[in-house]
Design a protein around this motif. Structure first.
Motif, PDB file in Angstrom:
ATOM      1  N   MET A  50       0.815  -1.198   0.000  1.00  0.00           N
ATOM      2  CA  MET A  50       0.000   0.000   0.000  1.00  0.00           C
ATOM      3  C   MET A  50       0.861   1.265   0.000  1.00  0.00           C
ATOM      4  SD  MET A  50      -2.796   1.289   2.725  1.00  0.00           S
ATOM      5  CE  MET A  50      -3.712   2.761   2.387  1.00  0.00           C
ATOM      6  N   LEU A  51       1.955   1.256   0.751  1.00  0.00           N
ATOM      7  CA  LEU A  51       2.801   2.440   0.856  1.00  0.00           C
ATOM      8  C   LEU A  51       3.300   2.895  -0.507  1.00  0.00           C
ATOM      9  CD1 LEU A  51       4.113   4.466   2.753  1.00  0.00           C
ATOM     10  CD2 LEU A  51       5.994   2.865   3.063  1.00  0.00           C
ATOM     11  N   GLU A  52       3.749   1.952  -1.316  1.00  0.00           N
ATOM     12  CA  GLU A  52       4.271   2.337  -2.631  1.00  0.00           C
ATOM     13  C   GLU A  52       3.177   2.829  -3.563  1.00  0.00           C
ATOM     14  OE1 GLU A  52       4.858  -1.831  -4.946  1.00  0.00           O
ATOM     15  OE2 GLU A  52       6.149  -1.510  -3.232  1.00  0.00           O
ATOM     16  N   ASP A  53       1.907   2.557  -3.223  1.00  0.00           N
ATOM     17  CA  ASP A  53       0.791   3.041  -4.035  1.00  0.00           C
ATOM     18  C   ASP A  53       0.411   4.481  -3.718  1.00  0.00           C
ATOM     19  OD1 ASP A  53       0.568   0.552  -5.286  1.00  0.00           O
ATOM     20  OD2 ASP A  53      -0.819  -0.186  -3.756  1.00  0.00           O
ATOM     21  N   ILE A  54       0.683   4.927  -2.480  1.00  0.00           N
ATOM     22  CA  ILE A  54       0.218   6.267  -2.118  1.00  0.00           C
ATOM     23  C   ILE A  54       1.327   7.281  -1.845  1.00  0.00           C
ATOM     24  CG2 ILE A  54      -2.030   5.498  -1.259  1.00  0.00           C
ATOM     25  CD1 ILE A  54      -0.988   5.654   1.553  1.00  0.00           C
ATOM     26  N   LEU A  55       2.572   6.836  -1.742  1.00  0.00           N
ATOM     27  CA  LEU A  55       3.668   7.772  -1.525  1.00  0.00           C
ATOM     28  C   LEU A  55       4.301   8.119  -2.866  1.00  0.00           C
ATOM     29  CD1 LEU A  55       5.358   9.260   0.643  1.00  0.00           C
ATOM     30  CD2 LEU A  55       6.914   7.307   0.605  1.00  0.00           C
ATOM     31  N   THR A  56       4.308   9.409  -3.184  1.00  0.00           N
ATOM     32  CA  THR A  56       4.885   9.883  -4.437  1.00  0.00           C
ATOM     33  C   THR A  56       5.998  10.891  -4.126  1.00  0.00           C
ATOM     34  OG1 THR A  56       3.348  11.742  -4.615  1.00  0.00           O
ATOM     35  CG2 THR A  56       2.656   9.651  -5.619  1.00  0.00           C
ATOM     36  N   GLU A  57       6.764  11.251  -5.149  1.00  0.00           N
ATOM     37  CA  GLU A  57       7.868  12.199  -4.959  1.00  0.00           C
ATOM     38  C   GLU A  57       7.400  13.517  -4.363  1.00  0.00           C
ATOM     39  OE1 GLU A  57      10.809  12.769  -8.066  1.00  0.00           O
ATOM     40  OE2 GLU A  57      10.417  10.748  -8.827  1.00  0.00           O
ATOM     41  N   THR A  58       6.202  13.972  -4.722  1.00  0.00           N
ATOM     42  CA  THR A  58       5.714  15.263  -4.219  1.00  0.00           C
ATOM     43  C   THR A  58       5.300  15.202  -2.752  1.00  0.00           C
ATOM     44  OG1 THR A  58       3.477  14.823  -5.028  1.00  0.00           O
ATOM     45  CG2 THR A  58       4.972  16.031  -6.506  1.00  0.00           C
ATOM     46  N   LEU A  59       5.273  14.014  -2.179  1.00  0.00           N
ATOM     47  CA  LEU A  59       4.937  13.847  -0.765  1.00  0.00           C
ATOM     48  C   LEU A  59       6.183  13.629   0.096  1.00  0.00           C
ATOM     49  CD1 LEU A  59       1.823  11.608  -1.292  1.00  0.00           C
ATOM     50  CD2 LEU A  59       1.816  13.779  -0.046  1.00  0.00           C
ATOM     51  N   ILE A  60       7.357  13.840  -0.504  1.00  0.00           N
ATOM     52  CA  ILE A  60       8.630  13.593   0.185  1.00  0.00           C
ATOM     53  C   ILE A  60       9.434  14.880   0.245  1.00  0.00           C
ATOM     54  CG2 ILE A  60      10.814  12.325   0.076  1.00  0.00           C
ATOM     55  CD1 ILE A  60       9.241  10.110  -1.464  1.00  0.00           C
ATOM     56  N   ASP A  61       9.986  15.181   1.425  1.00  0.00           N
ATOM     57  CA  ASP A  61      10.878  16.322   1.601  1.00  0.00           C
ATOM     58  C   ASP A  61      12.094  15.831   2.383  1.00  0.00           C
ATOM     59  OD1 ASP A  61      12.091  18.782   1.814  1.00  0.00           O
ATOM     60  OD2 ASP A  61      10.432  19.752   2.865  1.00  0.00           O
ATOM     61  N   LEU A  62      13.261  15.905   1.767  1.00  0.00           N
ATOM     62  CA  LEU A  62      14.485  15.388   2.377  1.00  0.00           C
ATOM     63  C   LEU A  62      15.327  16.499   2.989  1.00  0.00           C
ATOM     64  CD1 LEU A  62      15.495  12.857  -0.423  1.00  0.00           C
ATOM     65  CD2 LEU A  62      14.121  12.439   1.623  1.00  0.00           C
ATOM     66  N   ASN A  63      15.928  16.203   4.129  1.00  0.00           N
ATOM     67  CA  ASN A  63      16.827  17.127   4.824  1.00  0.00           C
ATOM     68  C   ASN A  63      16.171  18.449   5.188  1.00  0.00           C
ATOM     69  OD1 ASN A  63      19.182  15.438   4.860  1.00  0.00           O
ATOM     70  ND2 ASN A  63      19.279  15.767   2.645  1.00  0.00           N
ATOM     71  N   PHE A  64      14.937  18.373   5.649  1.00  0.00           N
ATOM     72  CA  PHE A  64      14.198  19.564   6.072  1.00  0.00           C
ATOM     73  C   PHE A  64      14.784  20.086   7.385  1.00  0.00           C
ATOM     74  CE2 PHE A  64      10.607  21.506   8.398  1.00  0.00           C
ATOM     75  CZ  PHE A  64      10.308  22.522   7.506  1.00  0.00           C
ATOM     76  N   SER A  65      14.968  21.383   7.466  1.00  0.00           N
ATOM     77  CA  SER A  65      15.473  22.002   8.693  1.00  0.00           C
ATOM     78  C   SER A  65      14.307  22.399   9.584  1.00  0.00           C
ATOM     79  CB  SER A  65      16.308  23.245   8.376  1.00  0.00           C
ATOM     80  OG  SER A  65      17.503  22.871   7.736  1.00  0.00           O
ATOM     81  N   ALA A  66      14.153  21.703  10.690  1.00  0.00           N
ATOM     82  CA  ALA A  66      13.113  22.009  11.668  1.00  0.00           C
ATOM     83  C   ALA A  66      13.779  22.339  12.991  1.00  0.00           C
ATOM     84  CB  ALA A  66      12.170  20.820  11.831  1.00  0.00           C
ATOM     85  N   ASN A  67      13.300  23.378  13.639  1.00  0.00           N
ATOM     86  CA  ASN A  67      13.849  23.775  14.931  1.00  0.00           C
ATOM     87  C   ASN A  67      13.183  23.052  16.099  1.00  0.00           C
ATOM     88  OD1 ASN A  67      15.743  25.751  13.978  1.00  0.00           O
ATOM     89  ND2 ASN A  67      13.976  27.027  13.467  1.00  0.00           N
TER      90      ASN A  67
END
Length: 150
Positions: free
Chosen positions: A1-18
């Motif tokens: 199921m995960l590979e069916d609903i996770l797309t590139e536009t739903l991924i953010d890598l190395n996000f800076s969060a405080n």
């Protein structure tokens, strides 16, 4: 199921969060930007942690913020955010968090199916490290499908 609903536009890598709020907000923003939830859903995610605690930190280094379907869920979706620097969520055993996976589901069954799929992938040896080492969103999708990132 995960590979069916996770797309590139739903991924953010190395996000800076405080802090945990910024990390959770980013996971929710991806769901909103992709039409899976309304902005109210993000507030529901934050409220859920305030009211119910940090049980959303489901494993060492992994948080799965979510809200109740009636708080703005439009469709089943999962976002994935890797954090540039780990963030303390306040969990007694599983802090700090390095991966935030926002979950949006319109019903309990979908919620459970998505959770099972997510746990299946993350429990495979080396997957978390591969997620954290990924440089592009497409690398994450390759990892989920069982391949090695390029």
């Amino acid at each position: 199921m995960l590979e069916d609903i996770l797309t590139e536009t739903l991924i953010d890598l190395n996000f800076s969060a405080n802090n945990r709020e910024e990390a959770m907000r980013r996971s929710g923003e991806l769901l909103v930007e992709n039409g899976f939830a309304t902005t109210n859903y993000i507030e529901g995610m934050l409220k859920n942690v305030e009211e119910n605690g940090t049980y959303i930190v489901i494993a060492p280094g992994i948080a799965m913020p979510h809200a109740r379907p009636e708080e703005g869920a439009l469709a089943a979706g999962i976002s994935l955010v890797t954090l540039r620097k780990p963030v303390v969520f306040g969990h007694p055993k599983n802090d700090p968090v390095k991966i935030v996976m926002g979950l949006c589901a319109t019903d309990q069954q979908t919620h459970l199916e998505a959770l099972v799929s997510l746990v299946d992938v993350l429990s495979q040896e080396g997957k978390i490290e591969q997620f954290l080492a990924a440089e592009q969103a497409k690398d994450i999708l390759t990892i989920i499908k069982g391949g090695n990132r390029k």
